[in-house]
Design an enzyme around this catalytic site. Structure first.
Site, PDB file in Angstrom:
ATOM      1  N   THR A 628       0.811  -1.219   0.000  1.00 53.28           N
ATOM      2  CA  THR A 628       0.000   0.000   0.000  1.00 53.28           C
ATOM      3  C   THR A 628       0.845   1.270   0.000  1.00 53.28           C
ATOM      4  O   THR A 628       0.407   2.308  -0.492  1.00 53.28           O
ATOM      5  CB  THR A 628      -0.956   0.014   1.209  1.00 53.28           C
ATOM      6  OG1 THR A 628      -0.188  -0.143   2.410  1.00 53.28           O
ATOM      7  CG2 THR A 628      -1.970  -1.114   1.098  1.00 53.28           C
ATOM      8  N   CYS A 629       2.050   1.188   0.569  1.00 55.61           N
ATOM      9  CA  CYS A 629       2.916   2.376   0.597  1.00 55.61           C
ATOM     10  C   CYS A 629       3.275   2.820  -0.813  1.00 55.61           C
ATOM     11  O   CYS A 629       3.433   4.005  -1.083  1.00 55.61           O
ATOM     12  CB  CYS A 629       4.203   2.086   1.356  1.00 55.61           C
ATOM     13  SG  CYS A 629       3.966   1.874   3.115  1.00 55.61           S
ATOM     14  N   PHE A 630       3.442   1.839  -1.701  1.00 60.31           N
ATOM     15  CA  PHE A 630       3.915   2.119  -3.052  1.00 60.31           C
ATOM     16  C   PHE A 630       2.815   1.994  -4.094  1.00 60.31           C
ATOM     17  O   PHE A 630       3.079   1.960  -5.284  1.00 60.31           O
ATOM     18  CB  PHE A 630       5.078   1.175  -3.389  1.00 60.31           C
ATOM     19  CG  PHE A 630       6.178   1.197  -2.374  1.00 60.31           C
ATOM     20  CD1 PHE A 630       7.027   2.285  -2.286  1.00 60.31           C
ATOM     21  CD2 PHE A 630       6.346   0.147  -1.481  1.00 60.31           C
ATOM     22  CE1 PHE A 630       8.041   2.322  -1.337  1.00 60.31           C
ATOM     23  CE2 PHE A 630       7.355   0.175  -0.526  1.00 60.31           C
ATOM     24  CZ  PHE A 630       8.199   1.270  -0.454  1.00 60.31           C
TER      25      PHE A 630
END
Length: 663
Positions: A628-630
């Site tokens: 989800t960060c990327f």
């Protein structure tokens, strides 16, 4: 033995009577380069020695005279275009006259002996000269990347300060029509006598620069549409702010200022988004919020949040099953500076961490805080999305501390640009902005009371007298009804046609202001902790319309656009199944993918990254996973579209999709 004087003014008299500035300038103008360099270094040493060696109070009164004489001598000898040395002397003179203590020299304070040598009127030529330089720079910026320099603008503002102070001290506000007078050439060639009024002089400066800037904004319009940038625009906002300040010194001046800008909204908004920086004061624009668009208003209010560079990080390890209580422990009593720094979030017994998990935490915590079942807020009957502080929240002894937590969490979500799907009731929003709540503002929060009050105000006067109402209201406290007076001896006051407006106003105040004042106060304290002061809090909410705040905090309220999603996704053919999903499933998939259910107002284009689809090495028995960060989703190589649909439909279930992200 000759007695030596220690009075600095005696030294000043000797210095000027001996024509020291003239002698140094003559040496500086020599054709011999050694003489010229010697004079240059001598003048620099003279300025530095006065600045560094003399007592501060003496320096403030000695240096302006020295610099003024040097500037005049350089002007006579070489003209304004001499360059470096003249600009250095002029710059230091500006630095001194801007000093708050030195200001007394120019408007009636200080030693009279200094006043005899240097006067406010001596600064007129420098102001006019610098204004002309700015005008030339502005004209140049319409055709090239070269505009007014930062140093020119800085010096101009310095020389203007004592001039504006003198105008304010005179306490004379003239109509614009009384201030107009013309010069045959440009400002630098105007000859101002001692009889010239600084009020009229300042207006000439103001009007000339404003006229030129309006021409610049007009020229910008087409370039902004074509998305062309010009580095010569970078000082426009600084100059506009100063001109706005001057406009307020004249009757009708501020209206004249904004009337000139009204046709160039696109250019002004571009300047704000491109050049407005944190730490500057933009109240002058925010007070005229209708003069700019939503994007510009959003940019300016977001600059109100301080960005602390804190060396330490604030780590949080939270159990999903105790989300609210454990988040309270980490956030409620932490130092605001740490919360404004780097936040690291991790759910217990899960490996995922990073910005994606932080976004998920903000969303889930905000939804929990504003869930009516939690007891802090209630939903508005006419618009259940909107929340209003629960007047009966005091059943929990810590309810006020939780309201402060709510303020901190919402402010942090805004600061981190995370849309959490929350919207406020209008009366709640208005109180945070420090504004009054009227009958029309409670329409969504209590439609029944609104309808009743509207009937009382609109009915025939004789019918009001027959109602038999008194100035009281019923309070529900833990299931029991308590009668409270709206004003002293309210139970003895009959509502009639003459006082019905007062009755309605008091009723609204008690039901929507007084009953929740303490709760809103604690929410505001929490928000203030993060935004850094009550002034910033009031300016933030006061500068936005409720609809603006909805768009910033809640995010895009339209259904997710599949076309936009695909356009911002690499390898988008793999998500053809989006068309077959419901709106709810798409939100769930988006949350699984990037930990967001609500997009920015700009849609996918407002995200900080494109979305990515990658192949996973997992077997087809596994579900998709995500980073989800990327903004990455990882799909096993499913043998059929039907299997992909099945796996995606499984992760779009609310109780599943929030726990499969990897980071």
């Amino acid at each position: 033995m000759v007695e030596t004087s220690h009075d600095p003014y005696d030294h000043l008299h000797i210095f000027t009577s001996c024509c020291v500035p003239n002698a140094l300038v003559m040496l500086y103008m020599s054709q011999d380069e050694d003489n010229r360099n010697c004079a240059y270094e001598s003048i620099r040493d003279l300025i530095d020695s006065i600045r560094l060696l003399l007592p501060y109070t003496v320096y403030l009164q000695f240096l302006p005279v020295v610099l003024l004489e040097l500037c005049k001598s350089l002007q006579r000898a070489a003209g304004y275009d001499d360059g470096l040395l003249y600009e250095i002397c002029r710059h230091f003179l500006g630095v001194v006259v801007k000093d708050s203590k030195a200001m007394n020299i120019f408007h009636g304070g200080g030693d009279n002996r200094v006043m005899m040598i240097i006067a406010l009127h001596d600064l007129f030529p420098f102001v006019a000269e610098l204004a002309s330089e700015l005008t030339r720079g502005l004209v140049s910026s319409m055709e090239s990347d070269f505009g007014p320099s930062r140093s020119e603008v800085k010096d101009f503002l310095a020389f203007l300060k004592p001039l504006k102070a003198a105008v304010v001290k005179n306490q004379v506000i003239l109509p614009l029509s009384n201030c107009v007078f013309t010069c045959e050439d440009n400002l630098s060639n105007c000859i101002f006598t001692c009889e010239d009024n600084e009020i009229r002089f300042l207006y000439v400066i103001f009007d000339d620069l404003l006229t030129t800037l309006v021409m610049c904004l007009k020229a910008m319009e087409g370039l902004v549409i074509e998305k062309k940038e010009n580095s010569g625009w970078d000082q426009y906002l600084v100059i506009l702010k100063e001109l706005h300040g001057i406009s307020k010194l004249y009757q009708g001046g501020e209206e004249y200022f904004w009337r000139n800008l009204k046709d160039f909204k696109r250019s002004l908004c571009h300047l704000i988004v491109r050049y407005a920086k944190r730490g500057e004061d933009y109240k002058w624009i925010l007070d005229q919020k209708d003069a700019i668009d939503f994007e510009a208003r959003r940019h300016l209010v977001m600059l109100l949040f301080p960005m602390d560079e804190y060396d330490d990080i604030h780590e949080m390890f939270i159990d999903r099953s105790r989300l609210l209580t454990e988040s309270f422990e980490y956030v409620a009593n932490e130092e605001p500076e740490r919360l404004r720094g780097e936040l690291i979030m991790e759910f217990k017994d899960e490996e995922a961490t990073g910005q994606g998990v932080l976004r998920e935490w903000f969303f889930l915590l905000s939804q929990e805080i504003f869930n009516p079942k939690t007891g802090l807020f209630v939903a508005c009957p006419n618009d259940p999305r909107r929340s209003f502080p629960n007047p009966s929240s005091n059943v929990d002894r810590l309810h006020l501390e939780y309201f402060r937590l709510a303020g901190r969490v919402i402010a942090l979500a805004l600061m981190n640009k995370i849309q959490v799907g929350i919207v406020f009731d209008r009366s709640f929003f208005l109180q945070l902005a420090g504004k009054n709540v009227s009958l029309e503002d409670i329409k969504d929060a209590n439609p029944f009371l609104y309808s009743s009050c509207r009937q009382i105000l609109d009915m025939d006067p004789s019918a009001v007298d027959a109602l038999g109402l008194t100035f009281v209201w019923d309070i529900n406290e833990s299931g029991s009804i308590k009668v409270a007076e709206l004003c002293p001896r309210g139970k003895d006051m009959i509502v009639n046609s003459s006082n019905r407006k007062a009755y309605v106003d008091l009723l609204i105040h008690h039901r929507f202001v007084a009953s929740v004042a303490e709760k809103i106060s604690h929410f505001a304290r929490g928000f203030t902790d993060i935004i850094g002061g009550k002034k910033n809090l009031k300016m933030f909410f006061g500068s936005l319309a409720l609809e603006d705040f909805d768009r910033i905090l809640h995010g895009n309220e339209s259904d997710i656009c599949v076309v936009d999603w695909k356009a911002h996704t690499d390898r988008s053919p793999n998500i053809l199944v989006l068309e077959e999903m419901t709106a709810k499933q798409r939100k769930a998939l988006l949350f699984f993918w990037i930990s967001m259910k609500y997009l920015p107002v700009e849609g996918f284009g407002g995200l900080t990254s494109r979305l990515y689809i990658y192949k996973s090495n997992e077997s087809i028995d596994h579900l998709p996973s995500s980073h989800t960060c990327f903004y990455q989703i990882l799909l096993p190589v499913y043998p059929s579209m039907a299997m992909m649909k099945n796996r995606l439909s499984f992760i779009t279930q609310d109780h599943v999709g929030c726990s499969f992200g990897m980071s």
